[in-house]
Design a protein around this motif. Sequence first.
Motif, mmCIF file in Angstrom:
data_model
loop_
_atom_site.group_PDB
_atom_site.id
_atom_site.type_symbol
_atom_site.label_atom_id
_atom_site.label_comp_id
_atom_site.label_asym_id
_atom_site.label_seq_id
_atom_site.Cartn_x
_atom_site.Cartn_y
_atom_site.Cartn_z
ATOM 1 N N GLY A 68 0.741 -1.202 -0.022
ATOM 2 C CA GLY A 68 -0.217 0.060 0.109
ATOM 3 C C GLY A 68 0.887 1.326 -0.073
ATOM 4 N N ASP A 69 2.152 1.005 -0.075
ATOM 5 C CA ASP A 69 3.156 2.247 -0.141
ATOM 6 C C ASP A 69 3.962 2.079 -1.357
ATOM 7 O OD1 ASP A 69 4.056 4.648 0.465
ATOM 8 O OD2 ASP A 69 5.487 3.887 2.204
ATOM 9 N N SER A 70 4.572 3.067 -1.997
ATOM 10 C CA SER A 70 5.482 3.158 -3.023
ATOM 11 C C SER A 70 6.531 4.127 -2.622
ATOM 12 C CB SER A 70 4.819 3.216 -4.362
ATOM 13 O OG SER A 70 5.684 3.317 -5.298
ATOM 14 N N ASP A 71 7.875 3.497 -3.194
ATOM 15 C CA ASP A 71 8.980 4.813 -3.078
ATOM 16 C C ASP A 71 8.920 5.447 -4.566
ATOM 17 O OD1 ASP A 71 9.945 4.044 -0.707
ATOM 18 O OD2 ASP A 71 11.260 2.350 -1.797
ATOM 19 N N LEU A 72 8.006 5.641 -5.486
ATOM 20 C CA LEU A 72 7.952 6.594 -6.445
ATOM 21 C C LEU A 72 7.383 7.721 -6.137
ATOM 22 C CD1 LEU A 72 6.255 3.952 -9.043
ATOM 23 C CD2 LEU A 72 8.580 4.717 -8.862
ATOM 24 N N HIS A 73 8.107 8.812 -6.257
ATOM 25 C CA HIS A 73 7.694 10.248 -5.999
ATOM 26 C C HIS A 73 7.772 11.057 -7.115
ATOM 27 C CE1 HIS A 73 8.360 8.961 -1.669
ATOM 28 N NE2 HIS A 73 9.446 8.729 -2.170
ATOM 29 N N PHE A 74 6.682 12.100 -7.089
ATOM 30 C CA PHE A 74 6.585 12.841 -8.122
ATOM 31 C C PHE A 74 7.140 14.034 -7.915
ATOM 32 C CE2 PHE A 74 4.262 16.177 -10.406
ATOM 33 C CZ PHE A 74 4.347 15.714 -11.864
ATOM 34 N N PRO A 75 7.828 14.956 -8.798
ATOM 35 C CA PRO A 75 8.138 14.424 -10.173
ATOM 36 C C PRO A 75 9.599 13.641 -10.372
ATOM 37 C CG PRO A 75 9.024 16.693 -9.819
ATOM 38 C CD PRO A 75 8.393 16.093 -8.514
ATOM 39 N N TRP A 76 10.265 13.288 -9.152
ATOM 40 C CA TRP A 76 11.585 12.529 -9.219
ATOM 41 C C TRP A 76 11.612 11.431 -9.980
ATOM 42 C CZ3 TRP A 76 15.233 15.538 -8.087
ATOM 43 C CH2 TRP A 76 15.164 16.605 -7.099
ATOM 44 N N ASP A 77 10.683 10.596 -9.963
ATOM 45 C CA ASP A 77 10.574 9.520 -10.343
ATOM 46 C C ASP A 77 9.526 9.275 -11.720
ATOM 47 O OD1 ASP A 77 12.267 8.041 -8.784
ATOM 48 O OD2 ASP A 77 10.643 8.136 -7.245
ATOM 49 N N ALA A 78 9.122 10.542 -12.127
ATOM 50 C CA ALA A 78 8.436 10.406 -13.227
ATOM 51 C C ALA A 78 9.010 11.088 -14.580
ATOM 52 C CB ALA A 78 7.114 11.324 -13.110
ATOM 53 N N THR A 79 10.262 10.674 -14.671
ATOM 54 C CA THR A 79 10.999 11.555 -15.938
ATOM 55 C C THR A 79 10.665 11.210 -17.078
ATOM 56 O OG1 THR A 79 12.964 9.907 -15.441
ATOM 57 C CG2 THR A 79 13.015 11.958 -14.331
ATOM 58 N N ASN A 80 10.400 9.802 -17.474
ATOM 59 C CA ASN A 80 10.050 9.525 -18.463
ATOM 60 C C ASN A 80 8.658 10.004 -19.110
ATOM 61 O OD1 ASN A 80 12.336 7.977 -19.003
ATOM 62 N ND2 ASN A 80 11.640 6.205 -18.087
ATOM 63 N N ILE A 81 7.759 9.980 -18.019
ATOM 64 C CA ILE A 81 6.385 10.598 -18.242
ATOM 65 C C ILE A 81 6.349 12.251 -18.572
ATOM 66 C CG2 ILE A 81 4.095 11.101 -17.082
ATOM 67 C CD1 ILE A 81 4.812 8.704 -15.339
ATOM 68 N N LEU A 82 7.414 13.000 -17.797
ATOM 69 C CA LEU A 82 7.381 14.377 -17.980
ATOM 70 C C LEU A 82 8.063 14.543 -19.385
ATOM 71 C CD1 LEU A 82 8.994 15.381 -14.486
ATOM 72 C CD2 LEU A 82 6.811 16.057 -15.520
ATOM 73 N N ALA A 83 8.908 13.880 -19.872
ATOM 74 C CA ALA A 83 9.633 13.869 -21.334
ATOM 75 C C ALA A 83 8.689 13.944 -22.290
ATOM 76 C CB ALA A 83 10.952 12.935 -21.167
ATOM 77 N N ARG A 84 7.614 13.218 -22.114
ATOM 78 C CA ARG A 84 6.498 13.107 -23.018
ATOM 79 C C ARG A 84 5.807 14.603 -23.647
ATOM 80 N NH1 ARG A 84 3.154 8.033 -20.901
ATOM 81 N NH2 ARG A 84 4.927 6.693 -20.653
ATOM 82 N N ASP A 85 6.295 15.196 -22.575
ATOM 83 C CA ASP A 85 5.598 16.662 -22.631
ATOM 84 C C ASP A 85 6.668 17.508 -23.718
ATOM 85 O OD1 ASP A 85 4.770 19.405 -22.714
ATOM 86 O OD2 ASP A 85 4.111 19.242 -20.581
ATOM 87 N N GLU A 86 6.361 17.460 -24.842
ATOM 88 C CA GLU A 86 7.538 18.278 -26.025
ATOM 89 C C GLU A 86 7.678 19.645 -25.620
ATOM 90 O OE1 GLU A 86 6.488 17.098 -29.569
ATOM 91 O OE2 GLU A 86 6.475 15.018 -29.245
ATOM 92 N N ARG A 87 6.723 20.335 -25.260
ATOM 93 C CA ARG A 87 6.938 21.676 -25.148
ATOM 94 C C ARG A 87 7.603 22.134 -23.708
ATOM 95 N NH1 ARG A 87 7.787 26.818 -26.065
ATOM 96 N NH2 ARG A 87 6.416 28.296 -25.207
ATOM 97 N N LEU A 88 7.285 21.265 -22.731
ATOM 98 C CA LEU A 88 7.964 21.446 -21.411
ATOM 99 C C LEU A 88 9.539 20.995 -21.826
ATOM 100 C CD1 LEU A 88 8.147 21.769 -18.214
ATOM 101 C CD2 LEU A 88 7.681 18.970 -18.133
ATOM 102 N N VAL A 89 9.885 20.020 -22.524
ATOM 103 C CA VAL A 89 11.089 19.846 -22.620
ATOM 104 C C VAL A 89 11.887 20.804 -23.326
ATOM 105 C CG1 VAL A 89 12.793 18.249 -23.827
ATOM 106 C CG2 VAL A 89 10.996 17.273 -22.493
ATOM 107 N N GLU A 90 11.001 21.295 -24.320
ATOM 108 C CA GLU A 90 11.626 22.865 -25.249
ATOM 109 C C GLU A 90 11.966 23.776 -24.292
ATOM 110 O OE1 GLU A 90 9.114 25.553 -27.912
ATOM 111 O OE2 GLU A 90 9.290 23.438 -28.880
ATOM 112 N N LEU A 91 11.048 24.123 -23.514
ATOM 113 C CA LEU A 91 11.089 25.169 -22.387
ATOM 114 C C LEU A 91 12.399 25.061 -21.607
ATOM 115 C CD1 LEU A 91 7.773 26.071 -21.546
ATOM 116 C CD2 LEU A 91 9.091 27.438 -22.606
ATOM 117 N N MET A 92 12.785 23.677 -20.990
ATOM 118 C CA MET A 92 13.755 23.328 -20.250
ATOM 119 C C MET A 92 14.939 23.236 -20.888
ATOM 120 S SD MET A 92 12.002 20.307 -18.221
ATOM 121 C CE MET A 92 13.254 20.007 -16.896
#
Length: 121
Positions: A68-92
């Motif tokens: 019932g618990d996980s060591d996945l933390h947002f946004p630290w462990d969501a890099t692959n998901i965040l990378a799908r946002d092309e505009r975000l990556v462009e801005l970064m």
Amino acid sequence: MIVFGGDLYTYATVPRLADARGRQPVVRVDTYEAPDVMPVASNVDRFFDTYSRYLEAFVADPDYQRTGDSDLHFPWDATNILARDERLVELMRAGSFDSLMKNGDDSTRRWFEKVTGSAPR
């Protein structure tokens, strides 16, 4: 920044980075110790999409299934998901968030490189 939500962390939009349609990027703000800002979406709609995908990964995690618990933390462990946002990556990559991320440490830099795909190979 305009704050629109938060609990342990606050999420805010950044009006000065609005696109031609007025959509503003979203950042995560942590003021617990030193102020820390991390870009998490190119606009509010993308934020909710990204966060929902993170929650899907969170509940699918075997640790969560077992305990019932996980060591996945947002946004630290969501890099692959965040990378799908092309505009975000462009801005970064363009350095648009650099003035907001001035307190980032080495772990933030490594996270940034994972999201943008700019990590040394």
